[in-house]
Design an enzyme around this catalytic site. Structure first.
Site, short mmCIF file in Angstrom:
data_model
loop_
_atom_site.label_atom_id
_atom_site.label_comp_id
_atom_site.label_asym_id
_atom_site.label_seq_id
_atom_site.Cartn_x
_atom_site.Cartn_y
_atom_site.Cartn_z
N SER A 75 63.40 36.36 14.51
CA SER A 75 62.09 36.99 14.46
C SER A 75 61.02 35.98 14.10
CB SER A 75 62.08 38.13 13.45
OG SER A 75 60.79 38.71 13.42
N LYS A 107 68.08 43.20 13.43
CA LYS A 107 66.84 42.77 14.10
C LYS A 107 66.15 43.96 14.77
CE LYS A 107 63.70 40.12 16.08
NZ LYS A 107 63.33 40.52 17.36
N HIS A 130 64.46 45.88 12.14
CA HIS A 130 63.26 45.12 11.75
C HIS A 130 62.10 45.49 12.68
CE1 HIS A 130 60.47 41.82 12.60
NE2 HIS A 130 60.57 41.49 11.32
N ASN A 131 62.38 45.50 13.98
CA ASN A 131 61.31 45.81 14.93
C ASN A 131 60.86 47.26 14.81
OD1 ASN A 131 61.97 43.23 15.67
ND2 ASN A 131 61.78 43.60 17.86
N GLU A 184 58.64 47.37 11.98
CA GLU A 184 57.39 46.72 12.42
C GLU A 184 56.49 47.73 13.16
OE1 GLU A 184 58.13 43.00 14.61
OE2 GLU A 184 56.72 43.73 16.12
P1 NBP Z 1 62.25 34.88 28.64
O1 NBP Z 1 62.78 36.11 28.04
O2 NBP Z 1 60.99 34.91 29.38
O3 NBP Z 1 63.40 34.24 29.60
C1 NBP Z 1 63.16 33.08 30.33
C2 NBP Z 1 64.37 32.17 30.26
O4 NBP Z 1 65.54 32.86 30.76
C3 NBP Z 1 64.18 30.96 31.16
O5 NBP Z 1 64.77 29.84 30.55
C4 NBP Z 1 64.93 31.36 32.44
O6 NBP Z 1 65.37 30.28 33.20
C5 NBP Z 1 66.11 32.04 31.81
N1 NBP Z 1 66.91 32.86 32.75
C6 NBP Z 1 66.61 34.03 33.36
BR1 NBP Z 1 65.01 34.87 33.26
N2 NBP Z 1 67.61 34.51 34.13
C7 NBP Z 1 68.58 33.60 34.01
C8 NBP Z 1 69.87 33.51 34.57
N3 NBP Z 1 70.36 34.47 35.34
N4 NBP Z 1 70.61 32.43 34.28
C9 NBP Z 1 70.15 31.46 33.48
N5 NBP Z 1 68.92 31.48 32.89
C10 NBP Z 1 68.16 32.54 33.16
O7 NBP Z 1 62.14 33.72 27.50
P2 NBP Z 1 61.59 33.78 26.00
O8 NBP Z 1 60.33 34.55 25.90
O9 NBP Z 1 61.62 32.38 25.51
O10 NBP Z 1 62.69 34.63 25.22
C11 NBP Z 1 64.04 34.24 25.17
C12 NBP Z 1 64.83 35.29 24.43
O11 NBP Z 1 64.34 35.40 23.10
C13 NBP Z 1 64.72 36.70 25.03
O12 NBP Z 1 65.93 37.36 24.91
C14 NBP Z 1 63.67 37.36 24.18
O13 NBP Z 1 63.80 38.77 24.16
C15 NBP Z 1 63.98 36.75 22.83
N6 NBP Z 1 62.87 36.73 21.89
C16 NBP Z 1 61.62 36.48 22.29
C17 NBP Z 1 60.57 36.45 21.39
C18 NBP Z 1 59.18 36.13 21.83
O14 NBP Z 1 58.27 36.24 21.00
N7 NBP Z 1 58.98 35.72 23.07
C19 NBP Z 1 60.83 36.67 20.04
C20 NBP Z 1 62.14 36.89 19.63
C21 NBP Z 1 63.15 36.91 20.57
P3 NBP Z 1 64.42 29.71 34.39
O15 NBP Z 1 63.47 28.78 33.73
O16 NBP Z 1 65.37 29.02 35.27
O17 NBP Z 1 63.75 30.87 35.03
#
Ligand code: NBP
Length: 483
Positions: free
Chosen positions: A130, A184, A187-188, A191
């Site tokens: 988080s 987690k 937590h959300n 939130e």
């Molecule tokens: P995203 O959730 O936007 O995912 C993008 C990533 O997933 C890229 O690296 C993409 O690769 C990869 N990907 C996908 Br889409 N499909 C794929 C596949 N079939 N095989 C391999 N790679 C694949 O990224 P994020 O916002 O950094 O979040 C990552 C995780 O963390 C998520 O589960 C999210 O829920 C969680 N999270 C996010 C936050 C936040 O604030 N954003 C907070 C806490 C947790 P590519 O570059 O090749 O398309």
């Protein structure tokens, strides 16, 4: 390739990239990989100087770069992508290696994945993370599940990159299998409730108190110096103080009033129903977002009359502000208590040994609900390890006792004036439900027995009973075989 990396991160969008940088800045050698190689290249070009990265072009190269037991952190889009990535990497790993999923997975998926990988001799650690992208870079709150064995190897690394409060890491081993992602999720949910309660307080101060957004920002700033001191109250003041550059109007007045969600609040409510956990403030907060987005329904209701809309006289508005602070605080205690009850219920259901005080401890920093208040929850659990409810603790009970007249006044005032306060009212009703000596549930049992012979239990003797409602005399029969 020499196996020199202590951890590998695959999935280098904002979260993965920032976690990889956080590990590297903390002195770890980090192997980095992404399905599309461009992201790996950009990371090395822009941030390669921050530490030791080992860029990998293929899954084979990535796995070969990892020291054993291998620690492979997946940071891809939650859902099918996670399964695909697991299937891609698991065949390349050996017994004792660990796959960590730091995405926002549903805890039931994590339980399934953990079981399947355990059968293949691999550790699977579903870990809540988080704090968004800033937290990922500077220190998130981390909630790892999985085996104690995997935590012994992985925990110290996660603790190092996590946020720290009073020198203590905001990371602890939550429990086995999906417990980390479960916590987690809750937590959300909390939130959502906290944000809704703050939004209702703002709505009351604006529409009943008659204050401007800038004045309300000042009120939140002041509250943020007291017992409501928290990240969410702090950012609320910032948002309310912001003026839209284009129009010169308060920013909050140029934003469409339709709240969105990514779904973790919904998961919390769905799961709570399965567990029988009465998380009413979290549920109302989730429904409030949904309702705000129902344009057609809102248009149909809009012409209908509401309550008395005129604002309070300025001489009583100050007192009302103090009452809203009391109502906000009391409702917040109830919402958090509901979250903790749900974690306790899940621990019993799934056999997780969760330290409820430690959950409060790791939420004191790094995450969105970080607040001074969490230290109080930590201390309450430390003093009484089997604490059933926050309200069973003397200080919380005293505060709620103090707040309740103001709390009732605020909810009643909102009803009179037609200002919706679903989370405030749900919290107050939850309080009254749980403290009530007699509930109308007795009548519901009577109704159920009448139409469905569902039976009831009596207050004066043991056993289950059914009344023969359609027969003259309405004779009562005992149905459990007792005399
Ligand atoms: P995203 O959730 O936007 O995912 C993008 C990533 O997933 C890229 O690296 C993409 O690769 C990869 N990907 C996908 Br889409 N499909 C794929 C596949 N079939 N095989 C391999 N790679 C694949 O990224 P994020 O916002 O950094 O979040 C990552 C995780 O963390 C998520 O589960 C999210 O829920 C969680 N999270 C996010 C936050 C936040 O604030 N954003 C907070 C806490 C947790 P590519 O570059 O090749 O398309």
């Amino acid at each position: 390739m020499e196996a020199s990396a202590q951890i590998g991160v695959t999935g280098l969008a904002v979260m993965g990239r920032n976690l990889a940088r956080n590990f590297a800045r903390n002195g770890f050698t980090v192997a980095v990989h992404n399905r599309t190689p461009g992201r790996t290249k950009t990371l090395i070009e822009e941030f390669g100087h921050e530490g030791t990265f080992v860029p990998a072009r293929s899954p084979q190269e990535f796995v070969a770069a990892l020291e054993r037991p291998r620690r492979l952190l997946i940071m891809v889009k939650a859902g099918e992508a996670t399964d695909e990535v697991i299937e891609e990497f698991a065949p390349l790993l050996e017994a004792g290696d660990m796959i960590i999923d730091g995405g926002n997975a549903h805890f039931a998926d994590t339980r399934r994945r953990e079981r399947a990988l355990r059968e293949r001799g691999l550790h699977f650690v579903g870990s809540g993370v988080s704090g968004g992208e800033e937290g990922a870079l500077h220190g998130p709150s981390i909630m790892p599940g999985g085996s104690a064995e995997s935590y012994a190897v992985l925990g110290p690394m996660l603790e190092r990159i996590s946020a720290h409060v009073d020198g203590e890491p905001c990371c602890t081993h939550i429990g086995t299998d999906g417990s980390g992602h479960f916590v987690k999720m809750v937590h959300n949910g909390i939130e959502y409730a906290d944000m809704q309660l703050i939004a209702e307080a703002y709505h009351l101060l604006r529409d009943v108190g008659g204050h401007t957004p800038a004045e309300i920002a000042e009120t939140f700033r002041e509250w943020n110096r007291g017992r409501l001191d928290s990240y969410l109250v702090g950012i609320t003041a910032e948002v309310l103080a912001h003026t839209d550059a284009g129009t010169g109007r308060p920013f909050v007045d140029i934003v469409r009033d339709a709240a969105e969600q990514k779904g973790t609040g919904r998961w919390t409510v769905q799961t709570a129903l399965d567990l029988g956990s009465p998380v009413t403030a979290i549920a109302e907060a989730t429904f409030a977002r949904v309702a705000s987005s129902r344009t057609g329904l809102r248009a149909a209701y809009r012409p209908l009359p509401g309550g008395r809309r005129q604002r309070l006289d300025p001489d009583v508005a100050g007192r009302f502000t103090r009452d809203v602070e009391q109502a906000l605080y009391a409702s917040k205690v109830i919402a958090y208590d509901q979250g903790w009850t749900m974690i306790r219920d899940a621990a019993a259901e799934y056999g997780w040994d969760i330290d409820l005080g430690a959950v409060a401890k790791i939420w004191r920093g790094g995450c969105i609900i970080r607040a001074a208040f969490l230290d109080r929850i930590r201390a309450a659990h430390a003093a009484t390890p089997d604490l059933v409810s926050l309200l069973a603790e003397e200080r919380f009970a005293a505060e709620i006792t103090d707040a309740q007249q103001a709390w009732r006044t605020v909810v009643a005032t909102a009803a009179h004036r037609g200002v919706p306060v679903p989370a405030f009212s749900a919290a107050l009703s939850s309080y009254d439900t749980l403290r009530g000596e007699h509930l109308p549930a007795a009548l519901i049992q009577g109704q159920r027995d009448y139409f469905g012979a569902h039976t009831y239990r009596r207050t004066d003797r043991e056993g289950t009973y059914h009344t023969l409602w359609s027969e003259p005399g309405r004779l009562e029969v005992r149905t459990d075989g007792g005399a």
